[in-house]
Each structure stands twice: as structure tokens, then as C-alpha cells.
Scaffold this motif. Structure first.
Motif, PDB file in Angstrom:
ATOM      1  N   UNK A 136       5.556  70.242 205.345  1.00  0.00           N
ATOM      2  CA  UNK A 136       6.958  70.609 205.144  1.00  0.00           C
ATOM      3  C   UNK A 136       7.747  70.493 206.444  1.00  0.00           C
ATOM      4  N   UNK A 137       7.109  70.854 207.560  1.00  0.00           N
ATOM      5  CA  UNK A 137       7.776  70.760 208.860  1.00  0.00           C
ATOM      6  C   UNK A 137       8.067  69.312 209.238  1.00  0.00           C
ATOM      7  N   UNK A 138       7.118  68.431 208.940  1.00  0.00           N
ATOM      8  CA  UNK A 138       7.301  67.020 209.258  1.00  0.00           C
ATOM      9  C   UNK A 138       8.285  66.337 208.314  1.00  0.00           C
ATOM     10  N   UNK A 139       8.164  66.626 207.027  1.00  0.00           N
ATOM     11  CA  UNK A 139       9.004  65.942 206.035  1.00  0.00           C
ATOM     12  C   UNK A 139      10.417  66.511 205.979  1.00  0.00           C
ATOM     13  N   UNK A 140      10.553  67.797 206.281  1.00  0.00           N
ATOM     14  CA  UNK A 140      11.850  68.477 206.239  1.00  0.00           C
ATOM     15  C   UNK A 140      12.602  68.235 204.923  1.00  0.00           C
ATOM     16  N   UNK A 141      11.975  68.574 203.809  1.00  0.00           N
ATOM     17  CA  UNK A 141      12.657  68.396 202.516  1.00  0.00           C
ATOM     18  C   UNK A 141      13.809  69.383 202.367  1.00  0.00           C
ATOM     19  N   UNK A 142      14.798  68.988 201.601  1.00  0.00           N
ATOM     20  CA  UNK A 142      15.910  69.903 201.296  1.00  0.00           C
ATOM     21  C   UNK A 142      15.504  70.881 200.205  1.00  0.00           C
ATOM     22  N   UNK A 143      14.683  70.398 199.261  1.00  0.00           N
ATOM     23  CA  UNK A 143      14.239  71.230 198.142  1.00  0.00           C
ATOM     24  C   UNK A 143      12.742  71.000 197.908  1.00  0.00           C
ATOM     25  N   UNK A 144      12.031  72.096 197.680  1.00  0.00           N
ATOM     26  CA  UNK A 144      10.616  72.028 197.330  1.00  0.00           C
ATOM     27  C   UNK A 144      10.439  72.599 195.927  1.00  0.00           C
ATOM     28  N   UNK A 145       9.748  71.863 195.067  1.00  0.00           N
ATOM     29  CA  UNK A 145       9.427  72.329 193.723  1.00  0.00           C
ATOM     30  C   UNK A 145       7.905  72.491 193.637  1.00  0.00           C
ATOM     31  N   UNK A 146       7.448  73.727 193.417  1.00  0.00           N
ATOM     32  CA  UNK A 146       6.025  74.037 193.354  1.00  0.00           C
ATOM     33  C   UNK A 146       5.588  74.322 191.922  1.00  0.00           C
ATOM     34  N   UNK A 147       4.359  73.883 191.600  1.00  0.00           N
ATOM     35  CA  UNK A 147       3.804  74.077 190.259  1.00  0.00           C
ATOM     36  C   UNK A 147       2.365  74.585 190.364  1.00  0.00           C
ATOM     37  N   UNK A 148       2.003  75.484 189.492  1.00  0.00           N
ATOM     38  CA  UNK A 148       0.673  76.117 189.418  1.00  0.00           C
ATOM     39  C   UNK A 148       0.459  77.111 190.547  1.00  0.00           C
ATOM     40  N   UNK A 149      -0.556  77.943 190.398  1.00  0.00           N
ATOM     41  CA  UNK A 149      -0.662  79.187 191.163  1.00  0.00           C
ATOM     42  C   UNK A 149      -0.712  79.015 192.679  1.00  0.00           C
ATOM     43  N   UNK A 150      -1.586  78.164 193.206  1.00  0.00           N
ATOM     44  CA  UNK A 150      -1.698  78.077 194.667  1.00  0.00           C
ATOM     45  C   UNK A 150      -0.485  77.423 195.317  1.00  0.00           C
ATOM     46  N   UNK A 151       0.039  76.323 194.781  1.00  0.00           N
ATOM     47  CA  UNK A 151       1.300  75.823 195.325  1.00  0.00           C
ATOM     48  C   UNK A 151       2.439  76.849 195.197  1.00  0.00           C
ATOM     49  N   UNK A 152       2.460  77.608 194.093  1.00  0.00           N
ATOM     50  CA  UNK A 152       3.508  78.621 193.940  1.00  0.00           C
ATOM     51  C   UNK A 152       3.416  79.687 195.031  1.00  0.00           C
ATOM     52  N   UNK A 153       2.199  80.099 195.356  1.00  0.00           N
ATOM     53  CA  UNK A 153       2.016  81.132 196.377  1.00  0.00           C
ATOM     54  C   UNK A 153       2.268  80.558 197.773  1.00  0.00           C
ATOM     55  N   UNK A 154       1.431  79.607 198.166  1.00  0.00           N
ATOM     56  CA  UNK A 154       1.452  79.120 199.552  1.00  0.00           C
ATOM     57  C   UNK A 154       2.594  78.138 199.803  1.00  0.00           C
ATOM     58  N   UNK A 155       2.956  77.377 198.774  1.00  0.00           N
ATOM     59  CA  UNK A 155       4.075  76.453 198.918  1.00  0.00           C
ATOM     60  C   UNK A 155       5.398  77.180 199.055  1.00  0.00           C
ATOM     61  N   UNK A 156       5.550  78.296 198.345  1.00  0.00           N
ATOM     62  CA  UNK A 156       6.796  79.066 198.435  1.00  0.00           C
ATOM     63  C   UNK A 156       6.958  79.672 199.822  1.00  0.00           C
ATOM     64  N   UNK A 157       5.859  80.210 200.365  1.00  0.00           N
ATOM     65  CA  UNK A 157       5.918  80.813 201.703  1.00  0.00           C
ATOM     66  C   UNK A 157       6.160  79.729 202.765  1.00  0.00           C
ATOM     67  N   UNK A 158       5.433  78.617 202.636  1.00  0.00           N
ATOM     68  CA  UNK A 158       5.580  77.525 203.605  1.00  0.00           C
ATOM     69  C   UNK A 158       6.991  76.948 203.585  1.00  0.00           C
ATOM     70  N   UNK A 159       7.579  76.855 202.405  1.00  0.00           N
ATOM     71  CA  UNK A 159       8.945  76.337 202.293  1.00  0.00           C
ATOM     72  C   UNK A 159       9.948  77.282 202.949  1.00  0.00           C
TER      73      UNK A 159
END
Length: 373
Positions: A82-105
Motif C-alpha cells: 500500500x505504501x509503494x502503490x499509494x492507492x486512493x481507494x482500497x477494497x478488501x474482501x474476506x476476513x484477513x484482508x478485511x482485518x489487516x487490509x483495513x488497518x494497513x490502508x
């Protein structure tokens, strides 16, 4: 002018492309920069192609493991991506991306939306591991801007458990939708009937009930066929052992058809009744596709399945975990007149047009993006 970058993060690449492919392609065609982040090493049955001009970044993730060191490694990897790509919006799906992806975003100051696709194993059982998982879920969802859910029951549980601020939650009433231009009405007229189970071969998809109902129906209607189509998923805790599947084939109850990414070829077959006696779903994609193609449906009276059936109009709703209820519905369909069966097919397509058009889902994504522009 820099184009808006959207990053989609899931626990499998196949899930991203299969379930969100229409959304991804739409925004790509609108000029958005698209990045996909998901595990690379998938089962051979579930290989998939990356959409054209879309960037894919593989990431290691233990989909069903609860090792905290593996999860930490996954979280750090997401932080770096996320730091390298610098997305404007992150869409997370399923439990682990929802947990860790939300915090990382949130740490990387990206707008983020999570989606709970189903309550699944974590919410069906109450062990120390699942309690920890639910706590982590609650923590992770504090960092998301929006939470998409696929049925009203899921919404109710989220509110009851206070998993997420209710003002963040958006209900997708038609699930993730289906492309009605891709999945067209198919003539289902046939003298033969095939009850087809489509889905991962799991106990909680109703595999046991399907095969036992097949045994009952075949005693009265021996020419009726029962087929299984779907991926084996040995890493999942409730996967059906291959030995059981082979035994059911040997007993003449079912035919295992393997796995395919080309579902339209399946729906072109005549005489199919798509049958899914599942225990839990978000909003079942297979049933939506079947509905769009005009296939009659038999499924259980649970959230994420019952929405696909208008009982006795385009199929039948049966009791969960009830072999007799399932077998009786199958026999009831067999006894229908030819015209009634054709009417079931036409009603399925109409139902899909009214409730499950993916274009309605794309509008929700646009609203989410526009609220920050």
C-alpha cells in the motif's frame, strides 16, 4: 492529471476475478488505475487470468491458518504494498484482508471499504480461535470507511455483535450482482432431469444432504441424474474427503464433473435444476448466475440462498440440513408438467433482471468513490 488508483485485496486471485471481475473491468474502462493483491499459489483447479491492463501483485497468506507470525508477515507485506502503490481507494474482501487490509490502508491514509461476503466458519462455531478471530475482525473494521454486506441476516449479526459502526454499513440487497449480458437466458427444455450441485465440495454447502437425497429420489426415479461441479478445497476445515466423493460415485449416486471457469457452457445444458442445500451464504453467486440463465433452483431457507427463489415460481426452498425436505422438493419438480417447468425457467430470468443486475452494484462503488471526491 493522475488517474484515481483502486486496489482490490482478497484471499484468492480467483475470487477477485470471478466475483468482482465486472466491477474491476468497468472501472478500468472508465480510466481508473487498477491493482489486484491476492495469493499467487492457488489450487490448480482455480487458476485464473488477470484482466488486461490490470496490475497484479502476489502476496503470501495462510487462508485458513491462525498462526500469528504468518498473519504478521501478511500484514507487513500489505503495509509495504500500500505504501509503494499509494492507492486512493482500497477494497478488501474476506476476513484477513478485511482485518489487516483495513488497518494497513488506514496507516497509509487510503480510503478503504471492506466486504463481508458471508459469516462462514468464524461465526458458525464458538472456539477460542474463532473468538479471537471475531475480536480481530472488530478491531480491523474500526479502520474501514465503509462495510458492504450481502444480506439482511449478516447485517443483523454485525449490528448485534457491534462489529462495526452502523453508519458505515451498506447492504447490497442483490449481493454482488451478476452480468445479465454475459449470463443470458438458456432454453432448459428436456425430457431428462439433472439435479446439479455447484460449489466447493464442503459439508456446509450441504454435500451430505445432496447425496442422501439422491439416494432417496433414485429409488423412485432411477433415470434421474445427480451431478457435482466444483473445486475440492482440502485446506478448509469442513472439506469433504475425496474418499467420500469416490464412494458416492461408486455407489451410483452422483457424478463428479470436476471444476470449470466457463459456467456459460454449463448453463447451456438442458434439464438442469441447480441444487444447493447450503448452511450459510453471503449471497450465492452460482445461484444468481443460474437464475439469470433461466435455471430452476432448489436451495435452503437461509439468508443468501432464499433470496434467489420465489417458492413454487422458479424453484423450491427447503429446510436446512433436512434430507427429506430436499428429496421431496426434487420429486415435486420431477412431477411438474413440461409447461410448468418452462415457466420456472422464465421466472428465474425475470427474478434476476429485477434483483441481481451487477450494474446496481457498480453504482454503489461509484457512490463510495464519489463521497471522497
Amino acid at each position: 492529471m493522475k488517474s484515481t488508483k483502486l486496489l482490490f485485496c482478497d484471499n484468492t486471485l480467483w475470487g477477485l476475478v470471478n466475483f468482482r471481475g465486472d466491477v474491476i473491468k468497468y472501472f478500468k474502462n472508465q480510466g481508473y488505475n487498477i491493482v489486484l493483491v491476492a495469493p499467487e499459489k492457488e489450487d490448480e483447479q482455480m487458476r485464473t487470468a488477470i484482466p488486461q491492463d490490470v496490475k497484479y501483485i502476489p502476496v503470501k497468506m495462510g487462508r485458513t491458518t491462525t498462526n500469528p507470525l504468518n498473519d504478521l508477515e501478511y500484514f507487513i507485506r500489505l503495509l509495504k504494498i500500500f505504501n509503494k502503490e499509494k492507492p486512493d481507494f482500497v477494497f478488501n474482501y474476506t476476513i484477513k484482508p478485511n482485518i489487516y487490509g483495513s488497518i494497513a490502508a488506514k496507516i497509509n491514509k487510503c480510503h478503504t471499504t471492506a466486504m463481508i461476503t458471508g459469516l462462514g466458519f468464524t461465526f458458525q462455531t464458538d472456539t477460542l480461535k474463532t473468538r479471537i478471530a471475531r475480536l480481530l475482525y472488530k478491531i480491523g473494521l474500526k479502520f474501514t470507511d465503509n462495510l458492504l454486506v450481502l444480506n439482511s441476516y449478516c447485517l443483523e449479526i454485525i449490528q448485534k455483535r457491534k462489529l462495526c459502526n452502523k453508519n458505515k454499513v451498506i447492504l447490497l440487497e442483490g449481493g454482488e450482482g451478476v452480468n445479465l449480458d454475459k449470463f443470458k437466458f438458456q432454453d432448459n427444455k428436456s425430457e431428462k432431469i439433472i439435479f446439479m450441485f455447484i460449489g466447493r465440495l464442503l459439508w456446509d454447502k450441504g454435500y451430505d444432504e445432496f447425496t442422501k437425497a439422491a439416494r432417496i429420489v433414485k429409488k423412485e426415479y432411477p433415470e434421474t441424474k445427480f451431478q457435482l461441479l466444483g473445486a475440492l478445497d482440502p485446506s478448509y476445515p469442513k472439506s469433504v474427503p475425496t474418499e467420500r466423493i469416490k464412494q458416492d460415485e461408486k455407489d451410483g449416486l452422483v457424478e463428479y464433473m470436476g471444476f470449470t471457469n466457463n459456467m456459460n457452457d454449463i448453463y447451456m445444458r438442458k434439464g438442469l435444476v441447480i441444487t444447493l442445500p447450503s448452511y450459510t451464504e453471503g449471497m450465492n453467486r452460482t445461484l444468481m448466475e443460474a437464475c439469470a440463465c433461466g435455471k430452476p433452483i432448489i436451495t435452503t431457507d437461509i439468508p443468501g440462498c432464499r433470496e434467489l427463489v420465489i417458492d413454487n415460481k422458479n424453484g423450491f426452498v427447503v429446510k436446512p440440513k433436512d434430507v427429506l425436505s430436499l428429496s421431496e422438493a426434487m420429486k415435486k419438480y420431477i412431477k411438474l408438467s413440461t409447461e410448468k417447468k418452462l415457466q420456472f425457467s422464465r421466472n428465474s430470468r425475470t427474478h434476476a433482471e429485477e434483483k441481481f443486475d451487477v450494474k446496481n452494484v457498480i453504482k454503489i462503488y461509484e457512490q463510495i468513490i464519489n463521497q471522497f471526491n
